[in-house]
Design a protein around this motif. Sequence first.
Motif, PDB file in Angstrom:
ATOM      1  N   ALA A  93       9.987 -61.168  39.614  1.00  0.00           N
ATOM      2  CA  ALA A  93       9.190 -59.954  39.820  1.00  0.00           C
ATOM      3  C   ALA A  93       8.983 -59.193  38.514  1.00  0.00           C
ATOM      4  O   ALA A  93       7.866 -58.794  38.178  1.00  0.00           O
ATOM      5  CB  ALA A  93       9.854 -59.060  40.864  1.00  0.00           C
ATOM      6  N   SER A  94      10.054 -59.000  37.769  1.00  0.00           N
ATOM      7  CA  SER A  94       9.899 -58.176  36.576  1.00  0.00           C
ATOM      8  C   SER A  94       9.105 -58.902  35.489  1.00  0.00           C
ATOM      9  O   SER A  94       8.368 -58.271  34.735  1.00  0.00           O
ATOM     10  CB  SER A  94      11.271 -57.734  36.057  1.00  0.00           C
ATOM     11  OG  SER A  94      12.075 -58.857  35.802  1.00  0.00           O
ATOM     12  N   GLU A  95       9.224 -60.227  35.453  1.00  0.00           N
ATOM     13  CA  GLU A  95       8.423 -60.959  34.483  1.00  0.00           C
ATOM     14  C   GLU A  95       6.932 -60.840  34.821  1.00  0.00           C
ATOM     15  O   GLU A  95       6.078 -60.765  33.937  1.00  0.00           O
ATOM     16  CB  GLU A  95       8.804 -62.449  34.465  1.00  0.00           C
ATOM     17  CG  GLU A  95      10.137 -62.740  33.801  1.00  0.00           C
ATOM     18  CD  GLU A  95      11.316 -62.375  34.698  1.00  0.00           C
ATOM     19  OE1 GLU A  95      11.103 -62.143  35.912  1.00  0.00           O
ATOM     20  OE2 GLU A  95      12.454 -62.301  34.185  1.00  0.00           O
ATOM     21  N   ARG A  96       6.631 -60.825  36.103  1.00  0.00           N
ATOM     22  CA  ARG A  96       5.222 -60.665  36.502  1.00  0.00           C
ATOM     23  C   ARG A  96       4.710 -59.295  36.076  1.00  0.00           C
ATOM     24  O   ARG A  96       3.611 -59.172  35.539  1.00  0.00           O
ATOM     25  CB  ARG A  96       5.069 -60.848  38.017  1.00  0.00           C
ATOM     26  CG  ARG A  96       5.375 -62.267  38.479  1.00  0.00           C
ATOM     27  CD  ARG A  96       5.302 -62.385  39.990  1.00  0.00           C
ATOM     28  NE  ARG A  96       3.963 -62.205  40.514  1.00  0.00           N
ATOM     29  CZ  ARG A  96       3.042 -63.157  40.575  1.00  0.00           C
ATOM     30  NH1 ARG A  96       3.331 -64.366  40.117  1.00  0.00           N
ATOM     31  NH2 ARG A  96       1.855 -62.912  41.059  1.00  0.00           N
ATOM     32  N   CYS A  97       5.517 -58.288  36.310  1.00  0.00           N
ATOM     33  CA  CYS A  97       5.144 -56.939  35.871  1.00  0.00           C
ATOM     34  C   CYS A  97       4.831 -56.934  34.388  1.00  0.00           C
ATOM     35  O   CYS A  97       3.817 -56.387  33.940  1.00  0.00           O
ATOM     36  CB  CYS A  97       6.297 -55.971  36.094  1.00  0.00           C
ATOM     37  SG  CYS A  97       6.235 -55.126  37.643  1.00  0.00           S
ATOM     38  N   MET A  98       5.728 -57.534  33.653  1.00  0.00           N
ATOM     39  CA  MET A  98       5.569 -57.531  32.207  1.00  0.00           C
ATOM     40  C   MET A  98       4.269 -58.214  31.796  1.00  0.00           C
ATOM     41  O   MET A  98       3.506 -57.702  30.981  1.00  0.00           O
ATOM     42  CB  MET A  98       6.755 -58.256  31.582  1.00  0.00           C
ATOM     43  CG  MET A  98       6.781 -58.186  30.092  1.00  0.00           C
ATOM     44  SD  MET A  98       8.119 -59.202  29.459  1.00  0.00           S
ATOM     45  CE  MET A  98       7.231 -60.724  29.155  1.00  0.00           C
ATOM     46  N   PRO A 141      -1.265 -66.704  32.411  1.00  0.00           N
ATOM     47  CA  PRO A 141      -0.658 -67.287  33.618  1.00  0.00           C
ATOM     48  C   PRO A 141       0.605 -66.522  33.999  1.00  0.00           C
ATOM     49  O   PRO A 141       1.408 -66.196  33.139  1.00  0.00           O
ATOM     50  CB  PRO A 141      -0.320 -68.719  33.189  1.00  0.00           C
ATOM     51  CG  PRO A 141      -1.215 -68.999  32.037  1.00  0.00           C
ATOM     52  CD  PRO A 141      -1.458 -67.684  31.350  1.00  0.00           C
ATOM     53  N   LEU A 142       0.749 -66.261  35.274  1.00  0.00           N
ATOM     54  CA  LEU A 142       1.902 -65.484  35.740  1.00  0.00           C
ATOM     55  C   LEU A 142       3.022 -66.403  36.209  1.00  0.00           C
ATOM     56  O   LEU A 142       2.757 -67.446  36.799  1.00  0.00           O
ATOM     57  CB  LEU A 142       1.484 -64.578  36.895  1.00  0.00           C
ATOM     58  CG  LEU A 142       0.527 -63.444  36.554  1.00  0.00           C
ATOM     59  CD1 LEU A 142      -0.004 -62.796  37.830  1.00  0.00           C
ATOM     60  CD2 LEU A 142       1.235 -62.413  35.701  1.00  0.00           C
ATOM     61  N   PRO A 143       4.259 -66.021  35.946  1.00  0.00           N
ATOM     62  CA  PRO A 143       5.385 -66.821  36.427  1.00  0.00           C
ATOM     63  C   PRO A 143       5.553 -66.650  37.929  1.00  0.00           C
ATOM     64  O   PRO A 143       5.025 -65.713  38.517  1.00  0.00           O
ATOM     65  CB  PRO A 143       6.573 -66.203  35.692  1.00  0.00           C
ATOM     66  CG  PRO A 143       6.178 -64.790  35.443  1.00  0.00           C
ATOM     67  CD  PRO A 143       4.683 -64.800  35.256  1.00  0.00           C
ATOM     68  N   SER A 144       6.298 -67.558  38.518  1.00  0.00           N
ATOM     69  CA  SER A 144       6.635 -67.475  39.936  1.00  0.00           C
ATOM     70  C   SER A 144       5.383 -67.475  40.812  1.00  0.00           C
ATOM     71  O   SER A 144       4.352 -68.022  40.441  1.00  0.00           O
ATOM     72  CB  SER A 144       7.490 -66.231  40.165  1.00  0.00           C
ATOM     73  OG  SER A 144       8.056 -66.256  41.441  1.00  0.00           O
ATOM     74  N   ARG A 145       5.466 -66.837  41.956  1.00  0.00           N
ATOM     75  CA  ARG A 145       4.348 -66.871  42.904  1.00  0.00           C
ATOM     76  C   ARG A 145       3.882 -65.446  43.195  1.00  0.00           C
ATOM     77  O   ARG A 145       4.632 -64.485  42.967  1.00  0.00           O
ATOM     78  CB  ARG A 145       4.817 -67.525  44.199  1.00  0.00           C
ATOM     79  CG  ARG A 145       5.947 -66.740  44.851  1.00  0.00           C
ATOM     80  CD  ARG A 145       6.363 -67.354  46.173  1.00  0.00           C
ATOM     81  NE  ARG A 145       7.493 -66.609  46.721  1.00  0.00           N
ATOM     82  CZ  ARG A 145       7.405 -65.398  47.266  1.00  0.00           C
ATOM     83  NH1 ARG A 145       6.225 -64.792  47.342  1.00  0.00           N
ATOM     84  NH2 ARG A 145       8.463 -64.781  47.733  1.00  0.00           N
ATOM     85  N   PRO A 146       2.674 -65.300  43.716  1.00  0.00           N
ATOM     86  CA  PRO A 146       2.205 -63.959  44.049  1.00  0.00           C
ATOM     87  C   PRO A 146       3.161 -63.285  45.025  1.00  0.00           C
ATOM     88  O   PRO A 146       3.709 -63.927  45.919  1.00  0.00           O
ATOM     89  CB  PRO A 146       0.854 -64.210  44.721  1.00  0.00           C
ATOM     90  CG  PRO A 146       0.409 -65.529  44.217  1.00  0.00           C
ATOM     91  CD  PRO A 146       1.655 -66.332  43.983  1.00  0.00           C
ATOM     92  N   ILE A 147       3.361 -61.996  44.858  1.00  0.00           N
ATOM     93  CA  ILE A 147       4.191 -61.228  45.781  1.00  0.00           C
ATOM     94  C   ILE A 147       3.261 -60.630  46.825  1.00  0.00           C
ATOM     95  O   ILE A 147       2.346 -59.885  46.499  1.00  0.00           O
ATOM     96  CB  ILE A 147       4.954 -60.130  45.026  1.00  0.00           C
ATOM     97  CG1 ILE A 147       5.847 -60.789  43.960  1.00  0.00           C
ATOM     98  CG2 ILE A 147       5.794 -59.312  45.992  1.00  0.00           C
ATOM     99  CD1 ILE A 147       6.558 -59.815  43.063  1.00  0.00           C
TER     100      ILE A 147
END
Lengths: 210, 210
Positions: free
Chosen positions: B178-183, A197-203
């Motif tokens: 953003a960077s957490e998603r990248c990771m 699961p990804l944090p935050s929302r889709p960019i």
Amino acid sequence: MAVDPAMPLRADARRNRDQIIAAARTIFVDQGPDAPMEDIARAAGVGVGTLYRRFPDRGTLIREVAVDSFGRALTEARASIEEEPTCWDALVRFIGFSQELRLSLHLAMISAQAGAVIRDDPATDEFRRVLLTDLDHMVKGAQAEGKVRTDIGTGDVAMLFVLLMRPLPAKLDEIEGASERCMTLMLDGLRAHPGTPLPSRPITYEDLLD
Amino acid sequence: MAVDPAMPLRADARRNRDQIIAAARTIFVDQGPDAPMEDIARAAGVGVGTLYRRFPDRGTLIREVAVDSFGRALTEARASIEEEPTCWDALVRFIGFSQELRLSLHLAMISAQAGAVIRDDPATDEFRRVLLTDLDHMVKGAQAEGKVRTDIGTGDVAMLFVLLMRPLPAKLDEIEGASERCMTLMLDGLRAHPGTPLPSRPITYEDLLD
DNA sequence: GAGTATGCGGAGGATTACCTTCCGCTTCTC
DNA sequence: GAGAAGCGGAAGGTAATCCTCCGCATACTC
């Protein structure tokens, strides 16, 4: 002493101009957009005088390099979309192409100095917009094909993409295939089903516009 | 006017020293290792005189920042290995920690200038070696656990890791997470079973040493 | 192949940014 | 409260880079 674009250049001038753009692309990628003009001239095999005659200041050079790079990338994006059987294939091809060219695109998007020059220029700004639209098309298409996880947006892809553009540390760069491995690993991250699961929302695509 | 490390510093000097190291870490990450000394001093809330009194030249400052950063990273690496139930968890925690700190480690590994200063210093060089050993342990362990694909080496992880360290373009940096998603996306790439076949050969721990 | 416009190279003056020192004032410590 | 230790930031020195300028070279024209 204005440079009239309508007037055709003499053959040697034309050649030198092309060499300068090519050299500037390489140097900008390696050293950043405020690399010494003399380095660029030397890499192009011309004198600084020649460089300044054709590009009166650094901003002009950056803009012209950007136009050139965006143009190449756009051509490849279109070709990828048209020639590849799926959006996923198009995406892979496009990202691979950019990597191979060490595309100076990232200059346009990353660097604050270069970014300002480019953002204030309607031509380059429009190029950027169109390019992002094509990328958006590939990503959404690949998601519809079930090849890309659906919890990401085009902006996420662009972000990874931009990271890939950056020069690798010298030591890693010497290792054969290092950047291709990076690219493949990242693409596998994009494909992951089910992914973490990804944090935050889709960019999204929109996040990247002003 | 030699700086004697045995002699304890006055309280305010001690505080300033710590602030300088912290500021230098941030500035180095953002601007690279030849950022103006004055910027570092300002960020630390001290005058340049204070900076130079404690660190006679740039090389000294870089080395001390490197020692500090390596030390932090090493502490966290050890804690991760000891406290997390699996090597995979340790790896995730460690990479996450580094990202959060915007660790200046990458300075030590990436930049040619800073790299030279650090490589010539036995203390920092040894730190780096130990850190890589710990990372190697985590990666191999996670592979044994079946959590990480087996066609990669520790060097591949370090490479991705280093890419993550780099500052994101300003626009993306403003986007929350953003960077957490990248990771996370990268970690999913490392986990991929079965992954896309990778070109070339695994990049190993040994590849990263001299 | 001669004439001319266009283009070329790179030395060098101007400018800027940065490094580093130095010394009068301030802050800690005992 | 005395003296040692530390502080700040102005300013001189240095190095790098920008950009111009002009005598020479090269490509095009007839």
